[in-house]
Design a protein around this motif. Structure first.
Motif, PDB file in Angstrom:
ATOM      1  N   HIS A   1      33.215  34.330  34.972  1.00 17.16           N
ATOM      2  CA  HIS A   1      32.201  33.810  35.048  1.00 17.16           C
ATOM      3  C   HIS A   1      31.695  33.698  33.586  1.00 17.16           C
ATOM      4  O   HIS A   1      31.976  34.284  32.711  1.00 17.16           O
TER       5      HIS A   1
ATOM      6  N   ARG B   1      34.293  42.945  37.350  1.00 12.38           N
ATOM      7  CA  ARG B   1      33.741  43.417  38.715  1.00 12.38           C
ATOM      8  C   ARG B   1      33.016  44.902  38.423  1.00 12.38           C
ATOM      9  O   ARG B   1      33.758  45.883  38.264  1.00 12.38           O
ATOM     10  N   PHE B   2      31.841  45.286  39.087  1.00  5.93           N
ATOM     11  CA  PHE B   2      31.229  46.396  38.997  1.00  5.93           C
ATOM     12  C   PHE B   2      30.845  46.965  37.620  1.00  5.93           C
ATOM     13  O   PHE B   2      30.298  47.971  37.363  1.00  5.93           O
TER      14      PHE B   2
ATOM     15  N   VAL C   1      31.956  44.918  49.418  1.00  6.85           N
ATOM     16  CA  VAL C   1      31.138  44.154  48.348  1.00  6.85           C
ATOM     17  C   VAL C   1      31.897  43.749  47.034  1.00  6.85           C
ATOM     18  O   VAL C   1      31.939  42.822  46.440  1.00  6.85           O
ATOM     19  N   TYR C   2      33.203  45.053  46.899  1.00  8.13           N
ATOM     20  CA  TYR C   2      33.903  44.463  45.484  1.00  8.13           C
ATOM     21  C   TYR C   2      34.727  43.425  45.912  1.00  8.13           C
ATOM     22  O   TYR C   2      34.652  42.502  44.896  1.00  8.13           O
ATOM     23  N   VAL C   3      35.317  43.247  46.798  1.00  8.19           N
ATOM     24  CA  VAL C   3      36.358  42.091  47.195  1.00  8.19           C
ATOM     25  C   VAL C   3      35.482  40.811  47.356  1.00  8.19           C
ATOM     26  O   VAL C   3      35.709  40.043  46.719  1.00  8.19           O
TER      27      VAL C   3
ATOM     28  N   GLY D   1      32.888  39.330  45.531  1.00 10.31           N
ATOM     29  CA  GLY D   1      32.174  39.254  44.567  1.00 10.31           C
ATOM     30  C   GLY D   1      31.133  40.087  43.819  1.00 10.31           C
ATOM     31  O   GLY D   1      30.587  39.791  42.669  1.00 10.31           O
ATOM     32  N   ALA D   2      31.360  41.293  44.370  1.00 12.26           N
ATOM     33  CA  ALA D   2      30.367  42.305  43.534  1.00 12.26           C
ATOM     34  C   ALA D   2      29.045  42.128  43.317  1.00 12.26           C
ATOM     35  O   ALA D   2      28.618  42.043  42.191  1.00 12.26           O
TER      36      ALA D   2
END
Lengths: 283, 515, 335
Positions: free
Chosen positions: B87, B112-113, C73-75, C77-78
């Motif tokens: 991104h 991610r996260f 949620v992680y898989v 696109g978080a």
């Protein structure tokens, strides 16, 4: 069960502290979120049609002449400026943002709902634009700018070498050196000396953003040293900010640490305080 | 009622537990110690849990902080943002920025996260300091700092200062516009110190502002030095608390030499664990739903850029507010000067802190009370101390408001000049008024024993020299209270009815949630 | 051992050790005997206990569902909001379950125990520690010379080991007094273009940098076109502006606030004031940026301007004390 809880609360009145603070938090939060809104883009061009100019002249004599003079020479009331050399950009900016007409000559010109409808504004723009020819006084002001489009390859460095278009990156840099000091980095506005308001840019459309640096609506200075492409980039960036994603959740006005502190204390800590009171001994 | 089956399984559990504890005991001889740990008694008044909230936020901070450190790049090296994969935050593409800022953008958009961890870290810091302030206020107003707990008061104040600085270094690490602005102000404040100011800033920043040395140094301070100090001091704080045993409010059956509460194991430990989970829940809900410090909007820092609404995080607002309110005074003489920011930025907080450090001893002098105390004061019984505390809180709130003077002015539609002048007066007169009002209110409350917001649910038992007891403040025995009409129907609900008759009744139930 | 197992649960009161009472002391008055904290809320109410168990199970089921959600949620696109919801529900369910378990099904009750005399040692112990300490103090006191010398050694060695600190940064030299401006240095914009006086409109404001070093953090300067407004020029600053129609025209002032160093660049053209957004110092441009409100103690320094042969704006010299310099906030030897 809820009724019982409420009855307990009423009888004991032990949880009143957290409730007051939590209520305050809710009020602050809703004020912060509800004051955000977005604006619609609007097409604006200057007409040179004589009918429009004539209609504009009629509107002018009804609504503007008492302060700005018979043919825009200004100075009739107080500090009303001459309009002859201000150009269509100024007319369009002041009228579409509702800054003009003023109720009283010494009011501060701040953003309102537009008094005239778009057709009337178009006619007045045309009239102001035609004033130098009508009066024969030289000097013409800026016309309503057309904003250059955004480049196609926004996400890559290649966009910087494209011609006839602008990038958000350029806009962000120009915004942060020329605009953010007053309008705040996210365009949420603030306050200037002497009680002069710095408006939020959240309601401005792209034409208005492009006009403002050319017009210099006081107390804002004029930025005509910026090129047309630079002003376009700024305008595109400001419009981008309107619908910029907030990947982190509610933006709470994007006004920075003050709002964040409120939410942390009145929202976060208060909930935990409430929890501690439920868990702990309240004797 | 124990059946044979139950007895069998109980024996089995006992054997299992023994095999564990014995294994440890044969090596450490720990059984006596472990028993004392499991049987430790803690009073569980809700206000004692505010410190726990602080500690739980700290745990969230440490865990999220370690995660962030795995991705953060502490470097001022200039790079051009042009990610080729993942991104991309488009308005920054092609901009010059520090590697540190770029890594924070990557954490926010490309890990991610990463964003939720960053936001949880920041929210946890804000909540942590809120809990620290409330905890500190509770200690002060109830006199919990008195002998023998002066040492923990001092450690607590040190912890407050270090966590506030830790928060500031964290605010500075992303190297965005707000970070840089904050560092510029701190540079000026340090620079204004008489004699050594310029030497100090040149040592810290490695030269003139902004330089390229500071970000890696801040990283060491934020990731290593301060956490080490915080964990060390917090350990001392808790060990002293453990050893001295917690204070408690006066109440039925409570004396200076006994302690009332429930044993740690199992109920109290579960409650504390549950609270910790709730702290994490609130922090992560905020982190998910409310965006904090969108560094991508502020953009990278350059010394010539600034954004309106440049404030520090709320817990440093009082110092920023003091700098805003201080008049345009500075000392200039003999070819030297003590620059303006020194007085509000360092001198005033320094004096205040020193008074706070000395307060336990000042308090002793005021009340001519040099003895040890385990029972807390009710704030109303010490009008002077409460007055001083209220004055300090008012001062703190006024300064914090001053830090947001521009936003306040903008929302109230008055000029910032007016707001600052008003707050200037308030900063002087507010604490005085606060002191007088609190002092008078305490005197009145102390006489009437009426709680301003809470109906009394217990009383204070005084033991007379001849061995008898009498109760003050109980619903059924105290002076006339503003008791709701249905008090009779509810009178026994909180166990207030039966415990005041000349003996201590151990059947007073601890009110639990929702009963 | 079997005894205790045979009669579970053990009432708390049977084991005096847990009351913090020293076995050698008499039983204190303020610790009641026969206290019992082994009961729990739904003891003897199996129906209530089952209900409580179901409540706890429900709370923990929320945690499990939220954990599954977290993985999804992680898989997928978080998304931050969904992630926060899942994290929050997972922690919240876990916590509420623990709290309900503690409240409903765990034994625990307020009891009263002795504080003992943990904080104060006996007189004998105090004497003993003083004697132990004295074992070293007395020999030291017999050698006052060595004792004093140790102090001197500490001082000298302390200074020596502080030397590595000096490597952290250079000596503060005169470069706090200087910027990259100088005689004939062109003013350029952010993108490196030189500026002509005609580029700047009346009421215009422009941030410029010295062409020789655009990264100098003390050098950013504001060009302000005051047009035909008059301002109060002190005698030593005559000729520092670029006049327009014989009036003030363009002046240049430092963008770096003299209070805390933020860029003081909020320009109000109604009142002709510059404001710094950090601490709201306000400067009156018509009095060459004299401070009129807020904490700033000194005016923004003025840069003397000129126009070079090609018609571009240049500096006549660096900021100097005549113009209110040096730039930026005050420091001890600023003078």
């Amino acid at each position: 069960m809820i009724m019982r809880l409420l009855k307990n609360l009423r009888n004991r009145r032990v949880l009143i502290g957290p409730f007051i603070l939590f209520g305050l938090a809710l009020v602050a939060f809703s004020v912060l979120t509800l004051t955000q809104s977005t604006a619609k883009a609007q097409e604006a061009l200057v007409s040179t049609n004589p009918n429009d100019i004539a209609a504009g002249a009629v509107l002018y004599s009804e609504h503007c002449q008492s302060c700005h003079g018979y043919q825009g020479e200004g100075g009739v009331v107080g500090g009303a400026p001459a309009l002859v050399d201000k150009g269509a950009a100024a007319a369009n900016f002041y009228l579409t943002t509702g800054r003009m007409p003023l109720n009283a000559a010494n009011n501060e010109a701040i953003r309102h709902h537009a008094f005239f409808n778009p057709a009337q504004i178009r006619e007045l723009d045309a009239y102001i634009n035609a004033l130098p020819q009508i009066t024969g006084i030289g000097g013409s002001g800026p016309t309503i700018p057309s904003v250059e489009p955004l480049c196609a390859n926004q996400g890559t460095l290649a966009a910087q070498s494209e011609k006839g278009c602008v990038t958000l990156s350029e806009g962000q840099q120009l915004f942060s050196i020329n605009c953010a000091q007053c309008h705040q980095a996210a365009g949420s506005g603030n306050i200037l000396s002497n009680g002069n308001v710095i408006p939020s840019l959240n309601n401005a459309n792209i034409t208005q953003v492009a006009e403002a640096p050319l017009v210099g609506p006081k107390p804002m200075p004029i930025f005509t040293e910026l090129s047309h492409a630079q002003i376009s980039a700024i305008a595109q960036y400001v419009i981008y900010l309107h619908h910029a994603p907030n990947p982190g959740g509610f933006a709470i006005g994007r006004i920075g640490p003050v709002a964040e502190g409120f939410v942390a204390i009145l929202g976060g800590f208060c909930l935990l305080w409430f929890a501690a009171r439920m868990i702990g001994n309240r004797g | 009622m124990s059946t044979t089956e139950e007895r069998m399984s109980a024996q089995k559990r006992m054997r299992l537990a023994r095999s564990g504890t014995d294994t440890v005991d044969e090596r450490l001889g720990s059984s006596k110690f472990l028993t004392s740990v499991l049987d430790k008694i803690f009073p569980d008044h809700w206000s004692f849990m505010v410190g726990e909230i602080a500690m739980d936020s700290l745990i969230v901070l440490i865990i999220t902080g370690i995660y962030l450190a795995l991705f953060y790049v502490p470097s001022s090296k200039e790079v051009v943002y042009a990610p080729t994969s993942g991104h991309v935050y488009i308005p920054l593409v092609g901009q010059r920025m520090s590697e540190a800022y770029q890594s924070v953008i990557n954490i926010s958009f490309n890990v991610r996260f990463g964003l939720i961890m960053r936001q949880a870290h920041h929210w946890a810091a804000l909540i942590f300091l809120a809990a620290v302030f409330f905890h500190m206020a509770r200690i002060f107003f109830t006199g919990a700092f008195r002998k023998p707990r002066e040492m923990n008061w001092i450690i607590g104040l040190l912890l407050w200062q270090i966590v506030a600085l830790e928060g500031f270094t964290g605010y500075s690490l992303p190297d965005d516009l707000l970070s840089g602005t904050g560092l510029r102000v701190i540079y000026s404040i340090v620079e204004s110190i008489p004699f050594v100011g310029t030497w100090l800033v040149y040592a810290l920043w490695g030269g003139r502002f902004p330089g390229t040395s500071l970000i890696p140094r801040l990283f060491v301070v934020h990731e290593f030095l301060f956490p080490l100090l915080i964990i060390g001091l917090l350990t001392a704080h808790l060990m002293i608390l453990w050893h001295q045993k917690h204070t408690d409010f006066p109440g039925p059956g409570k004396t200076e030499t006994n302690i009332r509460g429930s044993r740690i194991w199992p109920q109290y430990a579960l409650k504390a664990g549950g609270l910790m989970m709730l702290v994490a829940a609130v922090i992560f809900l905020l982190a998910g739903f409310v965006q904090i410090n969108p560094v991508w909007i502020y953009g990278p820092y350059h010394p010539y850029t600034i954004s309106a609404g440049a404030q520090p995080d709320w817990y440093l607002g009082w110092q920023d507010g003091a700098v805003r309110l201080w008049p345009h005074f500075e000392f200039r003489s003999f070819g030297h000067e003590i620059a303006n920011p020194f007085f509000p930025g360092l001198l005033m907080p320094g004096i205040l802190l020193n008074i706070m450090f000395a307060w336990p001893w000042i308090d002793k002098k005021i009340y001519k009370d040099y003895g040890p105390h385990n029972l807390l004061d009710r704030p109303r019984d010490k009008p002077f101390r409460t007055g001083v505390g209220v004055a300090a809180v008012v001062f703190f709130v006024v300064l914090t408001m001053a830090s947001g003077s521009d936003i306040l002015a903008n929302n109230l539609h008055v000029s910032y000049e007016a707001i600052i002048v008003i707050l200037d007066y308030l900063a002087v007169l507010g604490p005085l008024a606060g002191f007088v009002i609190a002092y008078k209110a305490c005197q009145r409350l102390s006489q009437t024993d009426f709680h301003p917001i809470q109906r009394p649910v217990g009383g204070v038992i005084y033991r007379t020299p001849d061995g008898g007891y009498h109760t003050v403040g109980d619903v059924h025995h105290g002076p006339s209270h503003d008791v709701p009409a249905d008090a009779g129907a509810n009178g026994g609900h909180n166990g207030t009815a039966s415990h005041a008759e000349g003996h201590v009744d151990e059947t007073v139930p601890a009110p639990t949630a929702g009963d | 051992m079997t005894d205790t197992v045979d009669t579970p649960p053990t009432p708390f009161g049977r084991n005096p050790r847990h009351f913090g009472i020293d076995p050698s002391d008499a039983w204190p008055d303020d610790v009641p005997k026969d206290q019992d904290d082994t009961h729990w809320r739904y003891e003897g109410d199996p129906k209530g206990a089952r209900k409580a168990e179901r409540r706890i199970a429900a709370a923990w089921t929320v945690t499990m569902l939220a954990s599954v959600g977290l993985a999804v949620v992680y898989v997928d696109g978080a998304n931050n909001v969904l992630a926060g919801l899942c994290w929050g529900l997972a922690f919240g369910g876990l916590g509420i379950g623990m709290l309900l378990w503690a409240r409903d099904l765990m034994p625990g009750h307020d009891v009263i125990a002795s504080r003992g005399h943990h904080n104060v040692s006996s007189e004998a112990d105090r004497v003993a520690v003083a004697e132990s300490l004295g074992r070293g103090l007395d020999p030291m006191a017999r050698r006052p010379f060595l004792f004093k010398m140790l102090g001197a050694v500490g001082g000298v060695f302390g200074i020596a080991i502080a030397f590595p600190i000096a490597s952290l940064g250079p000596r503060p030299q005169r470069n706090l007094f200087k910027t990259a401006w100088g005689k004939g240095v062109r003013a350029v914009t952010l993108d490196g273009k030189p500026v002509r006086p005609s580029d700047l409109p009346y009421n215009g404001i422009l941030t410029v940098f010295p062409e020789t070093n655009v990264h100098d953090a003390l050098a950013p300067t504001l060009l302000l076109n005051l047009g035909n407004l008059t301002n109060e020029t002190p005698p030593e600053r005559v000729g520092w502006n670029i006049p327009i129609d014989g009036k003030t025209g363009i002046i240049a002032v430092s963008k770096i606030c003299t209070h805390a160093g933020c860029p003081a660049s909020l320009y109000n053209v109604v009142t002709h004031q510059l404001v710094c957004p950090c601490h709201y110092s306000t400067f009156d441009v018509l009095q060459i940026c004299k401070p009129i409100f807020g904490p700033a103690p000194r005016g923004l320094p003025q840069l003397p301007l000129a126009v070079d042969a090609e018609g571009y704006i240049v500096a006549q010299a660096d900021y100097s004390s005549a113009g209110g310099g040096p730039v930026g906030p005050g420091f001890w030897n600023r003078g």
